[in-house]
Design a protein around this motif. Sequence first.
Motif, PDB file in Angstrom:
ATOM      1  N   ILE A  92       0.829  -1.196   0.000  1.00 29.75           N
ATOM      2  CA  ILE A  92       0.000   0.000   0.000  1.00 29.75           C
ATOM      3  C   ILE A  92       0.869   1.254   0.000  1.00 29.75           C
ATOM      4  CG2 ILE A  92      -1.768   1.259   1.290  1.00 29.75           C
ATOM      5  CD1 ILE A  92      -2.524  -1.565   2.464  1.00 29.75           C
ATOM      6  N   ALA A  93       0.622   2.131  -0.960  1.00 35.42           N
ATOM      7  CA  ALA A  93       1.321   3.415  -1.023  1.00 35.42           C
ATOM      8  C   ALA A  93       0.806   4.304   0.102  1.00 35.42           C
ATOM      9  CB  ALA A  93       1.079   4.079  -2.374  1.00 35.42           C
ATOM     10  N   TYR A  94       1.693   5.090   0.678  1.00 35.97           N
ATOM     11  CA  TYR A  94       1.295   5.988   1.760  1.00 35.97           C
ATOM     12  C   TYR A  94       0.238   6.980   1.303  1.00 35.97           C
ATOM     13  CZ  TYR A  94       5.505   4.096   3.891  1.00 35.97           C
ATOM     14  OH  TYR A  94       6.463   3.250   4.383  1.00 35.97           O
ATOM     15  N   ASP A 101      -4.381   4.871  13.167  1.00 34.00           N
ATOM     16  CA  ASP A 101      -4.613   5.102  14.590  1.00 34.00           C
ATOM     17  C   ASP A 101      -3.809   4.073  15.371  1.00 34.00           C
ATOM     18  OD1 ASP A 101      -5.822   6.159  16.931  1.00 34.00           O
ATOM     19  OD2 ASP A 101      -7.281   4.524  16.913  1.00 34.00           O
ATOM     20  N   ILE A 102      -2.931   4.540  16.247  1.00 35.62           N
ATOM     21  CA  ILE A 102      -2.090   3.670  17.071  1.00 35.62           C
ATOM     22  C   ILE A 102      -2.637   3.666  18.489  1.00 35.62           C
ATOM     23  CG2 ILE A 102       0.244   3.255  17.939  1.00 35.62           C
ATOM     24  CD1 ILE A 102       0.135   3.074  14.917  1.00 35.62           C
ATOM     25  N   VAL A 137       8.262   0.952  14.872  1.00 34.55           N
ATOM     26  CA  VAL A 137       7.922   0.660  13.475  1.00 34.55           C
ATOM     27  C   VAL A 137       6.508   1.159  13.183  1.00 34.55           C
ATOM     28  CG1 VAL A 137       7.690  -1.153  11.723  1.00 34.55           C
ATOM     29  CG2 VAL A 137       9.474  -1.327  13.471  1.00 34.55           C
ATOM     30  N   LEU A 138       5.580   0.954  14.113  1.00 37.63           N
ATOM     31  CA  LEU A 138       4.216   1.440  13.910  1.00 37.63           C
ATOM     32  C   LEU A 138       4.177   2.962  13.900  1.00 37.63           C
ATOM     33  CD1 LEU A 138       1.996  -1.025  15.963  1.00 37.63           C
ATOM     34  CD2 LEU A 138       2.842  -1.204  13.634  1.00 37.63           C
ATOM     35  N   GLU A 139       4.993   3.588  14.747  1.00 40.58           N
ATOM     36  CA  GLU A 139       5.077   5.051  14.752  1.00 40.58           C
ATOM     37  C   GLU A 139       5.623   5.569  13.419  1.00 40.58           C
ATOM     38  OE1 GLU A 139       3.895   7.201  16.920  1.00 40.58           O
ATOM     39  OE2 GLU A 139       3.189   5.622  18.263  1.00 40.58           O
ATOM     40  N   GLU A 143       3.651   8.020  10.889  1.00 41.99           N
ATOM     41  CA  GLU A 143       4.292   9.273  10.460  1.00 41.99           C
ATOM     42  C   GLU A 143       4.325   9.396   8.935  1.00 41.99           C
ATOM     43  OE1 GLU A 143       8.854  10.686  10.405  1.00 41.99           O
ATOM     44  OE2 GLU A 143       8.082  10.202  12.405  1.00 41.99           O
ATOM     45  N   ARG A 144       4.636   8.305   8.268  1.00 44.93           N
ATOM     46  CA  ARG A 144       4.732   8.357   6.795  1.00 44.93           C
ATOM     47  C   ARG A 144       3.368   8.444   6.130  1.00 44.93           C
ATOM     48  NH1 ARG A 144      10.018   4.874   5.193  1.00 44.93           N
ATOM     49  NH2 ARG A 144      11.446   6.197   6.369  1.00 44.93           N
TER      50      ARG A 144
END
Length: 146
Positions: A92-94, A101-102, A137-139, A143-144
């Motif tokens: 999936i492209a950003y 949501d984290i 990694v999730l952060e 962010e991206r």
Amino acid sequence: MAGKAKYAEKLAKHLDAPIDGACAINKPGSTATMAVGGVLGMAASAAATRRAGADEIKVVSNGWLAVGPRSFALVRGDKLMGNPKGEPFADIAYTDVAGVDIKQGRITVRASVSLLDGRSFAFETKSKGANKGNPEVLELLAERCR
């Protein structure tokens, strides 16, 4: 680099693409199910899990999140060693992501991803012990996707 460097190297080699961060992922709730119910709980949970439709993205077992420069990939893990196996079931492209949501739990971190086309999916990763780098990694993913 977010998370463990050896995970990013493993996924970069498997996908033959640059990877900036990687971590093991599971379907939402599987870590708690295993902690509470052990093997029986996992079997009951697996029996209750419905199959994803052709256009749905669903994390149904152990796998990997690979965060690259322009996109992220979800890859299945093999049952024996958990190593990445096969082609990504999602790449999936950003720019296709509406939001991430984290949510921090006691022993896991959950990511809920919403796509611009209306689809959504979630997965979780362990955040304690040897896995303490996984939330980074999730952060990075969140962010991206902003």
